[in-house]
Enzyme design. Structure first.
Site, PDB file in Angstrom:
ATOM      1  N   ARG A  95       0.995  -1.228   0.089  1.00 63.48           N
ATOM      2  CA  ARG A  95      -0.029   0.089   0.113  1.00 63.48           C
ATOM      3  C   ARG A  95       0.818   1.161   0.067  1.00 63.48           C
ATOM      4  O   ARG A  95       0.566   2.421  -0.810  1.00 63.48           O
ATOM      5  CB  ARG A  95      -0.903   0.150   1.109  1.00 63.48           C
ATOM      6  CG  ARG A  95      -1.719   1.229   1.478  1.00 63.48           C
ATOM      7  CD  ARG A  95      -2.486   1.364   2.729  1.00 63.48           C
ATOM      8  NE  ARG A  95      -3.366   2.431   2.805  1.00 63.48           N
ATOM      9  CZ  ARG A  95      -4.278   2.582   3.706  1.00 63.48           C
ATOM     10  NH1 ARG A  95      -4.588   1.639   4.584  1.00 63.48           N
ATOM     11  NH2 ARG A  95      -4.882   3.684   3.730  1.00 63.48           N
ATOM     12  N   ASN A 149     -10.790  -4.621  -0.367  1.00 61.92           N
ATOM     13  CA  ASN A 149     -10.901  -3.425  -1.194  1.00 61.92           C
ATOM     14  C   ASN A 149      -9.876  -3.849  -2.521  1.00 61.92           C
ATOM     15  O   ASN A 149      -9.295  -4.782  -2.267  1.00 61.92           O
ATOM     16  CB  ASN A 149     -10.021  -2.169  -0.694  1.00 61.92           C
ATOM     17  CG  ASN A 149     -11.213  -1.319  -0.039  1.00 61.92           C
ATOM     18  OD1 ASN A 149     -12.288  -1.140  -0.699  1.00 61.92           O
ATOM     19  ND2 ASN A 149     -11.126  -0.702   1.008  1.00 61.92           N
ATOM     20  N   CYS A 171     -18.970  -1.825   1.897  1.00 62.12           N
ATOM     21  CA  CYS A 171     -17.980  -0.717   2.314  1.00 62.12           C
ATOM     22  C   CYS A 171     -18.750  -0.156   3.519  1.00 62.12           C
ATOM     23  O   CYS A 171     -20.018   0.181   3.657  1.00 62.12           O
ATOM     24  CB  CYS A 171     -17.951   0.199   1.109  1.00 62.12           C
ATOM     25  SG  CYS A 171     -17.190   1.692   1.751  1.00 62.12           S
ATOM     26  N   ASP A 172     -17.906   0.157   4.583  1.00 65.00           N
ATOM     27  CA  ASP A 172     -18.523   0.926   5.627  1.00 65.00           C
ATOM     28  C   ASP A 172     -18.486   2.401   5.733  1.00 65.00           C
ATOM     29  O   ASP A 172     -18.962   3.164   6.732  1.00 65.00           O
ATOM     30  CB  ASP A 172     -17.471   0.513   7.100  1.00 65.00           C
ATOM     31  CG  ASP A 172     -16.143   1.162   6.524  1.00 65.00           C
ATOM     32  OD1 ASP A 172     -15.804   1.862   6.001  1.00 65.00           O
ATOM     33  OD2 ASP A 172     -14.989   0.553   7.456  1.00 65.00           O
ATOM     34  N   HIS A 201     -16.933   4.173  -3.082  1.00 65.64           N
ATOM     35  CA  HIS A 201     -16.154   5.365  -2.857  1.00 65.64           C
ATOM     36  C   HIS A 201     -16.240   6.513  -3.815  1.00 65.64           C
ATOM     37  O   HIS A 201     -15.400   7.256  -4.102  1.00 65.64           O
ATOM     38  CB  HIS A 201     -14.499   4.996  -2.799  1.00 65.64           C
ATOM     39  CG  HIS A 201     -14.181   4.188  -1.497  1.00 65.64           C
ATOM     40  ND1 HIS A 201     -13.081   3.733  -1.236  1.00 65.64           N
ATOM     41  CD2 HIS A 201     -15.247   3.481  -0.618  1.00 65.64           C
ATOM     42  CE1 HIS A 201     -13.112   3.000  -0.148  1.00 65.64           C
ATOM     43  NE2 HIS A 201     -14.431   3.071   0.133  1.00 65.64           N
ATOM     44  N   TYR A 264     -14.697  10.387  -0.351  1.00 63.26           N
ATOM     45  CA  TYR A 264     -13.522   9.858  -1.433  1.00 63.26           C
ATOM     46  C   TYR A 264     -13.585  10.763  -2.890  1.00 63.26           C
ATOM     47  O   TYR A 264     -12.604  10.665  -3.464  1.00 63.26           O
ATOM     48  CB  TYR A 264     -13.874   8.417  -1.539  1.00 63.26           C
ATOM     49  CG  TYR A 264     -13.238   7.458  -0.533  1.00 63.26           C
ATOM     50  CD1 TYR A 264     -11.945   7.421  -0.509  1.00 63.26           C
ATOM     51  CD2 TYR A 264     -13.890   6.900   0.421  1.00 63.26           C
ATOM     52  CE1 TYR A 264     -11.173   6.372   0.454  1.00 63.26           C
ATOM     53  CE2 TYR A 264     -13.406   6.271   1.461  1.00 63.26           C
ATOM     54  CZ  TYR A 264     -11.963   5.934   1.330  1.00 63.26           C
ATOM     55  OH  TYR A 264     -11.337   5.090   2.521  1.00 63.26           O
ATOM     56  N   ARG A 284      -0.689   7.678   4.369  1.00 67.14           N
ATOM     57  CA  ARG A 284      -1.517   6.780   5.129  1.00 67.14           C
ATOM     58  C   ARG A 284      -1.003   5.621   5.449  1.00 67.14           C
ATOM     59  O   ARG A 284      -1.369   5.083   6.912  1.00 67.14           O
ATOM     60  CB  ARG A 284      -2.698   6.656   4.494  1.00 67.14           C
ATOM     61  CG  ARG A 284      -4.178   6.213   5.204  1.00 67.14           C
ATOM     62  CD  ARG A 284      -4.532   6.936   6.298  1.00 67.14           C
ATOM     63  NE  ARG A 284      -5.309   6.288   7.440  1.00 67.14           N
ATOM     64  CZ  ARG A 284      -5.384   6.452   8.495  1.00 67.14           C
ATOM     65  NH1 ARG A 284      -4.799   7.310   9.170  1.00 67.14           N
ATOM     66  NH2 ARG A 284      -6.117   5.579   9.378  1.00 67.14           N
TER      67      ARG A 284
HETATM   68  P1  NAD Z   1      -4.101  -5.754   7.140  1.00 65.34           P
HETATM   69  O1  NAD Z   1      -2.925  -5.844   6.141  1.00 65.34           O
HETATM   70  O2  NAD Z   1      -3.642  -5.196   8.577  1.00 65.34           O
HETATM   71  O3  NAD Z   1      -4.894  -7.284   7.228  1.00 65.34           O
HETATM   72  C1  NAD Z   1      -4.984  -7.854   6.065  1.00 65.34           C
HETATM   73  C2  NAD Z   1      -4.720  -9.404   6.537  1.00 65.34           C
HETATM   74  O4  NAD Z   1      -4.892 -10.202   5.083  1.00 65.34           O
HETATM   75  C3  NAD Z   1      -3.058  -9.549   6.987  1.00 65.34           C
HETATM   76  O5  NAD Z   1      -3.018 -10.219   8.164  1.00 65.34           O
HETATM   77  C4  NAD Z   1      -2.682 -10.670   5.730  1.00 65.34           C
HETATM   78  O6  NAD Z   1      -1.411 -11.295   6.302  1.00 65.34           O
HETATM   79  C5  NAD Z   1      -4.017 -11.116   5.245  1.00 65.34           C
HETATM   80  N1  NAD Z   1      -3.756 -11.700   3.847  1.00 65.34           N
HETATM   81  C6  NAD Z   1      -3.195 -10.946   2.783  1.00 65.34           C
HETATM   82  N2  NAD Z   1      -3.488 -11.791   1.657  1.00 65.34           N
HETATM   83  C7  NAD Z   1      -4.036 -12.866   2.038  1.00 65.34           C
HETATM   84  C8  NAD Z   1      -4.466 -13.971   1.470  1.00 65.34           C
HETATM   85  N3  NAD Z   1      -4.265 -14.145   0.020  1.00 65.34           N
HETATM   86  N4  NAD Z   1      -5.164 -14.896   1.975  1.00 65.34           N
HETATM   87  C9  NAD Z   1      -5.312 -14.869   3.104  1.00 65.34           C
HETATM   88  N5  NAD Z   1      -4.833 -14.027   4.080  1.00 65.34           N
HETATM   89  C10 NAD Z   1      -4.254 -12.894   3.368  1.00 65.34           C
HETATM   90  O7  NAD Z   1      -4.980  -4.743   6.292  1.00 65.34           O
HETATM   91  P2  NAD Z   1      -6.076  -3.864   6.796  1.00 65.34           P
HETATM   92  O8  NAD Z   1      -5.955  -2.624   7.034  1.00 65.34           O
HETATM   93  O9  NAD Z   1      -6.695  -4.659   8.274  1.00 65.34           O
HETATM   94  O10 NAD Z   1      -7.402  -4.181   5.994  1.00 65.34           O
HETATM   95  C11 NAD Z   1      -7.764  -5.314   5.286  1.00 65.34           C
HETATM   96  C12 NAD Z   1      -8.651  -5.224   4.312  1.00 65.34           C
HETATM   97  O11 NAD Z   1     -10.071  -4.738   4.441  1.00 65.34           O
HETATM   98  C13 NAD Z   1      -8.150  -4.395   3.122  1.00 65.34           C
HETATM   99  O12 NAD Z   1      -8.381  -4.794   1.926  1.00 65.34           O
HETATM  100  C14 NAD Z   1      -8.805  -3.003   3.463  1.00 65.34           C
HETATM  101  O13 NAD Z   1      -8.759  -2.212   1.943  1.00 65.34           O
HETATM  102  C15 NAD Z   1     -10.240  -3.484   3.618  1.00 65.34           C
HETATM  103  N6  NAD Z   1     -11.221  -2.485   4.418  1.00 65.34           N
HETATM  104  C16 NAD Z   1     -12.417  -2.336   3.632  1.00 65.34           C
HETATM  105  C17 NAD Z   1     -13.395  -1.669   4.175  1.00 65.34           C
HETATM  106  C18 NAD Z   1     -14.562  -1.366   3.421  1.00 65.34           C
HETATM  107  O14 NAD Z   1     -15.315  -0.348   3.931  1.00 65.34           O
HETATM  108  N7  NAD Z   1     -14.605  -2.085   2.519  1.00 65.34           N
HETATM  109  C19 NAD Z   1     -12.942  -1.009   5.562  1.00 65.34           C
HETATM  110  C20 NAD Z   1     -11.820  -1.278   6.142  1.00 65.34           C
HETATM  111  C21 NAD Z   1     -10.847  -1.971   5.580  1.00 65.34           C
HETATM  112  C1  G6P Z   2     -12.857   3.352   4.933  1.00 65.29           C
HETATM  113  C2  G6P Z   2     -13.185   2.788   3.769  1.00 65.29           C
HETATM  114  C3  G6P Z   2     -12.428   1.579   3.365  1.00 65.29           C
HETATM  115  C4  G6P Z   2     -10.875   1.711   3.863  1.00 65.29           C
HETATM  116  C5  G6P Z   2     -10.554   2.560   4.920  1.00 65.29           C
HETATM  117  C6  G6P Z   2      -9.096   2.937   5.073  1.00 65.29           C
HETATM  118  O1  G6P Z   2     -13.189   2.481   6.146  1.00 65.29           O
HETATM  119  O2  G6P Z   2     -14.537   2.656   3.592  1.00 65.29           O
HETATM  120  O3  G6P Z   2     -12.729   0.990   2.192  1.00 65.29           O
HETATM  121  O4  G6P Z   2     -10.124   0.757   3.486  1.00 65.29           O
HETATM  122  O5  G6P Z   2     -11.306   3.593   5.361  1.00 65.29           O
HETATM  123  O6  G6P Z   2      -8.723   3.084   6.454  1.00 65.29           O
HETATM  124  P1  G6P Z   2      -7.166   3.310   6.992  1.00 65.29           P
HETATM  125  O7  G6P Z   2      -7.548   3.658   8.139  1.00 65.29           O
HETATM  126  O8  G6P Z   2      -6.682   1.983   6.619  1.00 65.29           O
HETATM  127  O9  G6P Z   2      -6.573   4.453   6.135  1.00 65.29           O
HETATM  128 MN    MN Z   3     -14.867   1.403   1.783  1.00 66.63          MN
END
Ligand code: NAD
Ligand code: G6P
Ligand code: MN
Length: 441
Positions: A95, A149, A171-172, A201, A264, A284
């Site tokens: 990232r 994502n 998405c949250d 977004h 966004y 970030r």
């Molecule tokens: P992070 O890197 O801290 O955690 C992700 C975990 O996934 C890690 O422990 C990693 O080892 C594991 N991982 C990676 N590839 C993998 C695979 N192929 N199989 C199994 N495990 C795997 O990331 P994070 O900041 O906690 O975010 C996690 C995900 O959630 C991201 O994609 C982020 O964008 C998403 N997210 C989405 C929303 C939303 O609104 N849609 C909100 C928050 C976070």
């Molecule tokens: C929000 C969005 C997510 C995004 C996250 C990033 O929750 O909806 O899609 O992954 O923010 O947050 P961060 O704290 O990792 O920048």
């Molecule tokens: Mn989102």
């Protein structure tokens, strides 16, 4: 009495896991659980999280819930009812590269928007396809609720390969934005029925009806937004960079005062302003690594050391509750309304049917039923059409291994002013992502 369920968190090592588990444990009646499984491809992260979740279960005296921690997909998915997916292919280190490569060339460097989001998309698709494939094999009746994502790109890719998979993409951000608005301006979000359209977004509210006040409160919210800065709530371990986001929302509301936008959109509409206050060397990703990731490791270490006092320290706002509410709505046929990322199929009547959109939908035992909206205006339609086309080209590039399609996608992205820069960034990102992207020729 509902049978007790098994839930697997894919990406168990994510720092969001404790918040989700807390929400699950708080819903014992609507979502009774007998087993929680943490699945991750990084053993260390999974084991750290297992210490924290085990600590939470013991603290709540829920020792009848089994905790399984595994890197083996067969063990992770066989017999499960729900999979909550939140993986990050390439981790926060990649990232950081997405953000910094784009910034180096004067472009927005962001997790899901702009070229950073496209780079992440080309990594993330493979990880999700693998998980969805494994679930089809080991638990074809289970529901996958996906937070991974970048959501629009993931959804587009998955439905091409697995059109009938039981997967819901959410998405949250809308719920977090609504909560922030309600908290700042003295409303109770629980009374709101929000109508919204867009891509993930990338969308706008059309109405926020308050059942208690019996009126649409969006016009007054817009006025407040334009005059009274929004203060970030305890969202995503609320730190300064999120404050900036909500400050920018006021700029959006002032200049386009007819609808509340998704925050966004600031990256597409005001990239120059964002770049002015972005540190190219500390993005970030760095904040998250130094913030909630470090904090999570420390929590695990303290438990490992045998400490028991004031261990749990996390707050991710509505994130955990939202996905759990969707699961309970499926399980109990509650027909509650959420914003869900779905194939358009006429929901937005004047937008191509095969776009993946984010719109209100009711969730019940048979899945998601999205609502039909009124036609949208040309300003939003134009912005969305370019974005949809760019995302579709990117997904084409993934499946066809096409450099040309990737270049078209990068060029069409609305944060990119020149095909020359698009190519430079694409070439640098190909280099940085050798381990993760398909070969583009
Ligand atoms: P992070 O890197 O801290 O955690 C992700 C975990 O996934 C890690 O422990 C990693 O080892 C594991 N991982 C990676 N590839 C993998 C695979 N192929 N199989 C199994 N495990 C795997 O990331 P994070 O900041 O906690 O975010 C996690 C995900 O959630 C991201 O994609 C982020 O964008 C998403 N997210 C989405 C929303 C939303 O609104 N849609 C909100 C928050 C976070
Ligand atoms: C929000 C969005 C997510 C995004 C996250 C990033 O929750 O909806 O899609 O992954 O923010 O947050 P961060 O704290 O990792 O920048
Ligand atoms: Mn989102």
């Amino acid at each position: 009495m509902t049978m007790k369920k098994i839930i697997t968190i894919a990406g168990g090592g994510s720092t969001y896991t404790p918040g989700i588990i807390k929400a699950i444990l708080g819903q014992a009646k609507r979502l009774p659980v007998k087993e929680i499984r943490l699945y991750d491809n990084n053993q260390q992260r999974n084991e750290d999280m297992a210490l924290i979740i085990d600590f939470m279960l013991k603290q709540e005296q829920l020792t009848d819930i089994t905790l399984l921690v595994t890197e083996d997909p067969q063990k992770a998915f066989t017999g499960v009812d729900f999979i909550f997916s939140q993986i990050r292919v390439g981790g926060l280190k990649m990232r950081e590269k997405d953000e910094k490569i784009a910034l180096k060339h004067g472009l927005i460097g962001q997790e899901t928007c702009g070229l950073g989001g496209f780079a992440y998309g080309l990594r993330s698709i493979g990880g999700l396809l693998e998980i969805v494939g494994l679930v089809q094999k080991y638990a074809p009746d289970a529901w996958i609720l996906n937070y991974t994502n970048p959501e629009s790109i993931i959804s587009e890719a998955i439905r091409r390969s697995y059109p009938t998979a039981k997967m819901i993409n959410v998405c949250d951000m809308t719920i977090s934005l609504e909560e922030t608005l309600a908290e700042n301006y003295g409303y109770n979000r629980k009374n709101w029925i929000a109508t919204y359209y867009g891509l993930n977004h990338f969308g706008w509210y059309t109405e926020i009806y308050d059942k208690e006040l019996k009126r649409d409160v969006m016009p007054e919210l817009l006025e407040k937004l334009a005059n009274q800065e929004l203060k970030v709530a305890d969202f995503n371990a609320g730190d300064t960079s999120w404050q900036q986001t909500f400050t920018m929302l006021s700029v959006l509301a002032k200049n386009f005062p007819t609808q509340i936008p998704n925050n966004y959109l600031e990256y597409y509409l005001y990239p120059d302003m964002i770049l002015e206050h972005t540190d190219k060397n500390y993005t970030r990703a760095n904040m998250v690594m130094d913030g909630r990731e470090k904090k999570t490791k420390q929590m695990a270490q303290r438990i490992r050391n045998g400490e028991t006092k004031d261990i749990l320290d996390f707050n991710f706002g509505e994130h955990g509750q939202y996905i759990v509410d969707i699961a309970t709505s499926l399980l109990n046929d509650e027909h509650r309304r959420f914003m869900i990322i779905v194939p358009n199929n006429g929901s937005i009547p004047n937008l191509r049917a095969d776009a993946v959109v984010e719109v209100p939908a009711y969730v019940g035992a048979t899945g998601v039923e999205s609502i039909a909206l009124a036609p949208i205006n040309d300003f939003h339609k134009g912005l969305m059409e370019a974005q949809v086309a760019a995302e579709k080209l990117l997904v084409d590039a993934y499946f066809e291994g096409s450099y040309q399609k990737a270049l078209q996608a990068f060029t069409l992205n609305q944060t990119v002013p020149s095909a020359r820069i698009a190519k430079i960034v694409l070439d640098e990102m190909i280099e940085a992502n050798q381990e993760y992207w398909p070969k583009l020729t």
